[in-house]
Design a protein around this motif. Structure first.
Motif, PDB file in Angstrom:
ATOM      1  N   SER A 194      75.543  97.162  74.872  1.00 42.17           N
ATOM      2  CA  SER A 194      76.556  98.163  75.181  1.00 42.17           C
ATOM      3  C   SER A 194      76.927  98.125  76.657  1.00 42.17           C
ATOM      4  O   SER A 194      76.063  98.003  77.524  1.00 42.17           O
ATOM      5  CB  SER A 194      76.039  99.558  74.807  1.00 42.17           C
TER       6      SER A 194
ATOM      7  N   ARG B 285      79.181  93.106  76.234  1.00 37.97           N
ATOM      8  CA  ARG B 285      78.260  92.140  75.608  1.00 37.97           C
ATOM      9  C   ARG B 285      77.836  91.011  76.545  1.00 37.97           C
ATOM     10  O   ARG B 285      77.240  90.028  76.092  1.00 37.97           O
ATOM     11  CB  ARG B 285      78.871  91.534  74.338  1.00 37.97           C
TER      12      ARG B 285
ATOM     13  N   ARG C 224      73.871  89.905  70.148  1.00 35.10           N
ATOM     14  CA  ARG C 224      74.195  91.245  70.634  1.00 35.10           C
ATOM     15  C   ARG C 224      74.470  91.258  72.129  1.00 35.10           C
ATOM     16  O   ARG C 224      75.217  92.086  72.631  1.00 35.10           O
ATOM     17  CB  ARG C 224      73.045  92.202  70.306  1.00 35.10           C
TER      18      ARG C 224
ATOM     19  N   ASP D  55      71.803 100.347  71.961  1.00 36.10           N
ATOM     20  CA  ASP D  55      72.402  99.023  71.815  1.00 36.10           C
ATOM     21  C   ASP D  55      72.275  98.279  73.145  1.00 36.10           C
ATOM     22  O   ASP D  55      72.906  98.660  74.137  1.00 36.10           O
ATOM     23  CB  ASP D  55      73.867  99.182  71.415  1.00 36.10           C
TER      24      ASP D  55
ATOM     25  N   ASP E  31      83.006  94.454  68.569  1.00 32.85           N
ATOM     26  CA  ASP E  31      82.397  95.762  68.803  1.00 32.85           C
ATOM     27  C   ASP E  31      80.877  95.713  68.794  1.00 32.85           C
ATOM     28  O   ASP E  31      80.220  96.377  69.601  1.00 32.85           O
ATOM     29  CB  ASP E  31      82.876  96.766  67.739  1.00 32.85           C
ATOM     30  N   THR E  32      80.306  94.938  67.878  1.00 32.02           N
ATOM     31  CA  THR E  32      78.856  94.960  67.688  1.00 32.02           C
ATOM     32  C   THR E  32      78.142  93.734  68.241  1.00 32.02           C
ATOM     33  O   THR E  32      76.921  93.735  68.337  1.00 32.02           O
ATOM     34  CB  THR E  32      78.522  95.076  66.200  1.00 32.02           C
ATOM     35  N   HIS E  33      78.886  92.697  68.586  1.00 29.65           N
ATOM     36  CA  HIS E  33      78.240  91.471  69.052  1.00 29.65           C
ATOM     37  C   HIS E  33      79.256  90.565  69.737  1.00 29.65           C
ATOM     38  O   HIS E  33      80.461  90.863  69.767  1.00 29.65           O
ATOM     39  CB  HIS E  33      77.570  90.727  67.901  1.00 29.65           C
TER      40      HIS E  33
END
Length: 404
Positions: free
Chosen positions: A326, A281, A157, A323, A141-143
């Motif tokens: 994203s 990503r 990221r 982000d 989700d984040t990276h």
């Protein structure tokens, strides 16, 4: 955790890292390159760089370093003939300036361009790791987690895949391509000649494919010579005497005696277009997103356009606190670049099919078209401006010579 990892340390990958790091120094940017550290110093080739791309290199602060090695293209002529024709009438001539004293393109030794980009990376504190390729991709989700060929992993990221037309990262992300082969190969080498070329580039449309003569410094020219794959392989394996005899049949004698002074290499030609330029990503740039026929000399310049558009997208998102990895952000880049890339891919495909044959009705029609363009100064100016990339609507700021 890295902010951005660029996989691929060629011109596009290095430019991508420099563009983002220069505009957003606080971002942690790194490059992973599969080739050993000093391989780039042995590259004898040169590349055609359009005026818009030189503006970007100037923003990077490296054009003054590259320019002394660059040969301006001051004129371009186009002919359409058979190899056996004793005279090759010129159907189309372009003056090479888009502005006073500013040519629409330069020929730049690859060593000079890569060396300058690597120097910029060093000054900006961008780490370049050599001898490792990406073998695994895991998206969270984040990276993203990138597994390298030595078994190590990097968390980042955003991953930017600049790993070539056979991009492994593209495959790992499940991005499909449209692809076909032309049954042609491009022979690339460098020749010396007795007489000066005066900055003139030539493209001869021959039945086997385009034969381009591109000027370099010191009475040398770079050749991009298209033949069927079987003939190209035979020519590359032949000794210099046979190769030079075949070369003279196509090059002619207007520049005097010719001598091959560079390695002879043949590269299979095809069309490859990624069905998507982004995934969660991950963003594709350069040949990882598109590989086109060299008939227009725009392949590398499409990659530079990707760099300028993606860097602007990333930096603007970062400044808004968004982000950068994203998918919503990355899709802005895809929307920016996808149509232009598709259009250029289709254009080069059609041109290659139109000119790589010797059917009489088609020859008559295309020669009429070339002659018509040559008689319309306004249309010629439009084509040269489009080729130089200086007037394209929606150009990223870097291609206009402006900082992000």
């Amino acid at each position: 955790m890295r902010d951005m990892l660029v996989v691929g340390g060629g011109y596009v990958g290095l430019s991508m890292a420099v563009a983002v790091k220069q505009a957003a120094p606080h971002l942690d940017v790194a490059v992973v390159e599969a080739a050993p550290e000093h391989v780039w110093r042995k590259d004898p080739r040169a590349s055609a760089i359009i005026a818009a791309a030189t503006k970007m290199l100037d923003v990077f602060g490296i054009w003054n370093e590259i320019e002394p090695t660059a040969q301006p293209i001051t004129k371009m002529i186009v002919t359409d003939s058979k190899t056996s024709d004793p005279v090759r009438p010129v159907f189309l001539t372009f003056d090479g300036e888009v502005e006073d004293g500013k040519p629409f393109a330069h020929m730049i030794p690859n060593v000079a361009m890569v060396g300058a980009l690597r120097g910029a990376c060093e000054r900006l504190g961008i780490e370049i790791t050599h001898g490792l390729s990406a073998t695994g991709l895991k998206t969270l989700d984040t990276h993203a987690e990138i597994t390298l060929s030595d078994g190590s992993t990097i968390e980042t990221r955003l991953v930017v895949a600049c790993d070539g037309v056979r991009s492994h990262l593209r495959d790992l992300a499940g991005i499909k391509t449209v692809h076909w082969e032309y049954g042609q190969s491009g022979i690339v080498t460098t020749v010396e000649h007795e007489r000066p070329h005066n900055g003139c580039a030539e493209e001869h449309f021959l039945p086997s494919g385009p034969f381009a003569i591109l000027p370099l410094k010191d009475n040398r020219s770079s050749l991009v010579w298209t033949e069927t794959t079987a003939d190209a392989d035979r020519l590359v394996r032949s000794d210099d005497l046979i190769f030079e005899e075949e070369l003279e049949r196509r090059f002619g004698h207007k520049l005097g005696a010719l001598k091959v002074v560079g390695d002879k290499r043949a590269f299979p030609l095809g069309l490859t277009l990624a069905r998507a330029f982004v995934a969660p990503r991950l963003a594709l740039a350069g040949d990882a997103a598109h590989g086109i026929h060299p008939i227009s000399g725009q392949g590398l310049n499409l990659g530079f356009k990707d760099v300028a558009a993606l860097a602007e997208t990333i930096v603007e998102a970062d400044r808004l606190g968004l982000d950068i990895g994203s998918i919503n952000i990355l899709e802005r880049y895809q929307a920016w670049r996808r149509f232009d890339t598709f259009r250029m891919g289709v254009t080069t495909d059609v041109l290659n099919r139109l000119f790589s044959n010797d059917l009489a009705p088609i020859r008559i029609a295309r020669d009429f078209g070339l002659g018509l363009v040559d008689r319309l100064p306004g249309l010629k100016s439009y084509f040269i401006d489009q080729a130089a990339g200086t007037t394209a609507a929606g150009n990223p700021r870097l291609l206009a010579g402006e900082r992000i």
